[in-house]
Design an enzyme around this catalytic site. Structure first.
Site, short mmCIF file in Angstrom:
data_model
loop_
_atom_site.label_atom_id
_atom_site.label_comp_id
_atom_site.label_asym_id
_atom_site.label_seq_id
_atom_site.Cartn_x
_atom_site.Cartn_y
_atom_site.Cartn_z
N SER A 12 -0.29 5.24 -3.72
CA SER A 12 -0.15 5.50 -2.28
C SER A 12 1.33 5.65 -1.96
O SER A 12 2.12 4.72 -2.18
CB SER A 12 -0.72 4.34 -1.47
OG SER A 12 -0.22 4.43 -0.15
N HIS A 37 -2.20 9.66 -3.26
CA HIS A 37 -2.93 9.14 -2.09
C HIS A 37 -1.99 9.10 -0.88
O HIS A 37 -0.91 8.51 -0.94
CB HIS A 37 -3.43 7.74 -2.43
CG HIS A 37 -4.30 7.11 -1.39
ND1 HIS A 37 -5.65 7.37 -1.27
CD2 HIS A 37 -4.02 6.19 -0.42
CE1 HIS A 37 -6.16 6.64 -0.29
NE2 HIS A 37 -5.19 5.92 0.26
N ASP A 39 -1.59 8.11 3.04
CA ASP A 39 -2.15 7.26 4.08
C ASP A 39 -1.68 7.70 5.46
O ASP A 39 -0.53 7.47 5.83
CB ASP A 39 -1.73 5.80 3.84
CG ASP A 39 -2.52 5.18 2.70
OD1 ASP A 39 -3.76 5.29 2.72
OD2 ASP A 39 -1.90 4.59 1.80
N MET A 41 -1.76 7.26 9.38
CA MET A 41 -2.04 6.18 10.35
C MET A 41 -1.53 6.59 11.73
O MET A 41 -0.45 7.18 11.84
CB MET A 41 -1.33 4.90 9.93
CG MET A 41 -1.71 4.43 8.53
SD MET A 41 -0.97 2.82 8.20
CE MET A 41 -1.44 2.62 6.46
N HIS A 70 -6.13 10.05 3.17
CA HIS A 70 -6.89 8.95 3.77
C HIS A 70 -6.53 8.87 5.24
O HIS A 70 -5.42 8.47 5.60
CB HIS A 70 -6.53 7.65 3.02
CG HIS A 70 -7.20 6.43 3.54
ND1 HIS A 70 -6.83 5.16 3.14
CD2 HIS A 70 -8.22 6.25 4.41
CE1 HIS A 70 -7.59 4.27 3.75
NE2 HIS A 70 -8.44 4.90 4.53
N MET A 72 -6.60 7.24 8.64
CA MET A 72 -6.86 6.03 9.41
C MET A 72 -6.51 6.36 10.86
O MET A 72 -5.52 5.87 11.41
CB MET A 72 -6.02 4.87 8.86
CG MET A 72 -6.58 4.35 7.54
SD MET A 72 -5.38 3.41 6.59
CE MET A 72 -4.56 4.75 5.73
N MET A 141 -12.30 -0.48 1.33
CA MET A 141 -11.02 -1.09 1.69
C MET A 141 -11.03 -2.55 1.26
O MET A 141 -11.90 -3.33 1.67
CB MET A 141 -10.78 -1.02 3.20
CG MET A 141 -10.55 0.38 3.77
SD MET A 141 -9.19 1.31 3.06
CE MET A 141 -7.80 0.22 3.32
N GLY A 148 0.76 -1.66 3.60
CA GLY A 148 0.76 -1.90 2.16
C GLY A 148 1.13 -3.35 1.89
O GLY A 148 1.52 -4.10 2.80
N GLY A 149 0.97 -3.75 0.65
CA GLY A 149 1.45 -5.06 0.21
C GLY A 149 0.63 -6.25 0.69
O GLY A 149 1.11 -7.38 0.67
N ASP A 177 -9.09 0.53 -2.30
CA ASP A 177 -7.79 0.73 -1.64
C ASP A 177 -7.31 -0.58 -1.01
O ASP A 177 -7.92 -1.07 -0.05
CB ASP A 177 -7.94 1.82 -0.57
CG ASP A 177 -6.61 2.27 0.00
OD1 ASP A 177 -5.57 1.75 -0.44
OD2 ASP A 177 -6.63 3.14 0.89
N GLY A 199 -0.26 1.05 -4.05
CA GLY A 199 1.05 1.35 -3.50
C GLY A 199 2.10 0.49 -4.15
O GLY A 199 2.81 0.92 -5.08
N SER A 200 2.17 -0.76 -3.72
CA SER A 200 3.18 -1.68 -4.23
C SER A 200 3.17 -1.78 -5.75
O SER A 200 4.23 -1.78 -6.39
CB SER A 200 2.95 -3.09 -3.66
OG SER A 200 2.45 -3.02 -2.36
C1 DX5 Z 1 -3.72 0.43 3.59
C2 DX5 Z 1 -3.59 1.74 2.83
C3 DX5 Z 1 -3.41 1.55 1.36
C4 DX5 Z 1 -2.13 0.84 1.01
C5 DX5 Z 1 -2.26 0.24 -0.35
O1 DX5 Z 1 -4.01 0.67 4.90
O2 DX5 Z 1 -4.75 2.52 3.02
O3 DX5 Z 1 -3.49 2.78 0.68
O4 DX5 Z 1 -1.04 1.65 1.05
O5 DX5 Z 1 -1.09 -0.46 -0.58
P1 DX5 Z 1 -1.01 -1.68 -1.60
O6 DX5 Z 1 -1.42 -1.14 -2.93
O7 DX5 Z 1 0.41 -2.08 -1.53
O8 DX5 Z 1 -1.98 -2.73 -1.09
ZN ZN Z 2 -5.24 4.39 1.71
#
Ligand code: DX5
Ligand code: ZN
Length: 231
Positions: A12, A37, A39, A41, A70, A72, A141, A148-149, A177, A199-200
Site C-alpha cells: 500500500s 495497492h 488507498d 480516502m 481501494h 474508502m 479489512m 496505516g500502521g 488489508d 503498507g508499513s
Molecule cells: C487502511 C488501508 C490499508 C493500510 C495498510 O485503511 O486500507 O491499505 O494502508 O497499512 P498497514 O499495512 O500499515 O496496516
Molecule cells: Zn487498502
C-alpha cells in the site's frame, strides 16, 4: 488479468513517500511486489484524506502490473468512471459505503475494471452472500479503515475462513488489508487469503535510494505466507 490463487504481495503506497509516489511504485515493482495497492480516502467515509483519480492517472505510467484501487469513499458510484478511466485494473468499494452495493459492483464491471468488495471488521459475511457472481475480489479489512500502521484484528481470521468456504472454487481473490506483518501473514494465508496488502511492513526501513530493503520485506512476507500453506 488471469486468475491465480498464488500468494500475492500488494504494497500500500499509503506508507510510501508522498512526495515521490512514481519512483516508489517503480521501486516496489522492481523489488518483486505483485500488485500496487492504492488507498483512496475522502475524510467522510474514513477520518483521513489521501488522493483521488488524478493521482491514479499520474501513477499509471509508473506501474507495469496490477493497479489495485481501494476506495474508502462515500458516495462511491459517481466516481467509478473516473477511477476506471485512470487505468485501475481492480476497483474495490466498501459494502458499507452506499445503500446499493449491487449497483456499485455492476457499475465497476461495466467500466471494464475487475470488481472488489470490502468488508469493515464489524461487517458480517451475509452482506456478500448474494454478490458472489458479481465480484472478482473480497477485501477483508483487518483494521478499521483510515490509517496505516494499526494493529491486526485477530477476529477477522475466522471471517476469512468462512469466506473461503463460501466462495468454494469460484475465481475470487480473498484480500487482507491492515496490520499484515511476517507474524500475521501466515495466519491469513492459512485461513485462505491470497492477496496480502501491506503498507508499513513493506516500506519500513527502506527508501527509493535504498530499495533492497523493500525487496527483503516483500520476500519475508511472501515466505511467511507460503510456509503456512505447506504445513
Ligand atoms: C487502511 C488501508 C490499508 C493500510 C495498510 O485503511 O486500507 O491499505 O494502508 O497499512 P498497514 O499495512 O500499515 O496496516
Ligand atoms: Zn487498502
Amino acid at each position: 488479468m488471469n486468475f491465480s490463487n498464488e500468494i500475492k504481495i500488494a504494497p500500500s503506497i499509503l506508507a510510501a513517500d508522498f512526495a515521490n509516489f512514481g519512483a516508489e511504485c517503480v521501486a516496489i515493482e522492481a523489488q518483486g511486489c505483485d500488485w500496487v495497492h492504492i488507498d483512496v480516502m475522502d475524510g467522510h467515509f474514513v477520518p483521513n484524506i489521501t488522493f483521488g483519480p488524478e493521482t491514479c492517472v499520474a501513477l499509471r505510467p509508473h506501474i507495469k502490473g496490477i493497479m489495485d484501487v481501494h476506495l474508502m469513499i462515500s458516495p462511491v458510484d459517481k466516481y467509478i468512471e473516473s477511477f476506471a478511466s485512470s487505468g485501475a485494473d481492480i476497483i474495490t468499494a466498501h459494502v458499507e459505503a452506499d445503500p446499493h452495493i449491487h449497483r456499485t459492483l455492476q457499475a465497476i464491471r461495466a467500466s471494464g475494471a475487475k470488481a472488489g468488495v470490502a468488508l469493515n471488521p464489524a461487517t458480517g459475511i451475509e452482506e456478500i452472500e448474494f454478490l458472489l457472481d458479481m465480484v472478482d475480489l473480497i477485501c477483508v479489512m483487518t483494521v478499521n479503515p483510515g490509517f496505516g500502521g494499526q494493529k491486526f484484528i485477530k477476529s477477522q481470521i475466522n471471517k476469512i475462513v468462512k469466506i473461503s468456504k463460501m466462495i468454494g472454487d469460484r475465481p475470487i481473490h480473498i484480500q487482507v488489508d491492515g496490520g499484515v506483518t511476517v507474524e500475521t501473514a501466515p495466519l491469513v494465508s492459512a485461513a485462505g487469503a491470497d492477496v496480502l496488502v501491506a503498507g508499513s511492513a513493506v516500506f519500513k526501513g527502506g527508501s527509493v535510494d535504498n530499495p533492497n530493503i523493500y525487496g527483503s520485506n516483500i520476500r519475508a512476507l511472501r515466505n511467511a505466507a507460503e510456509l503456512a500453506l505447506v504445513k
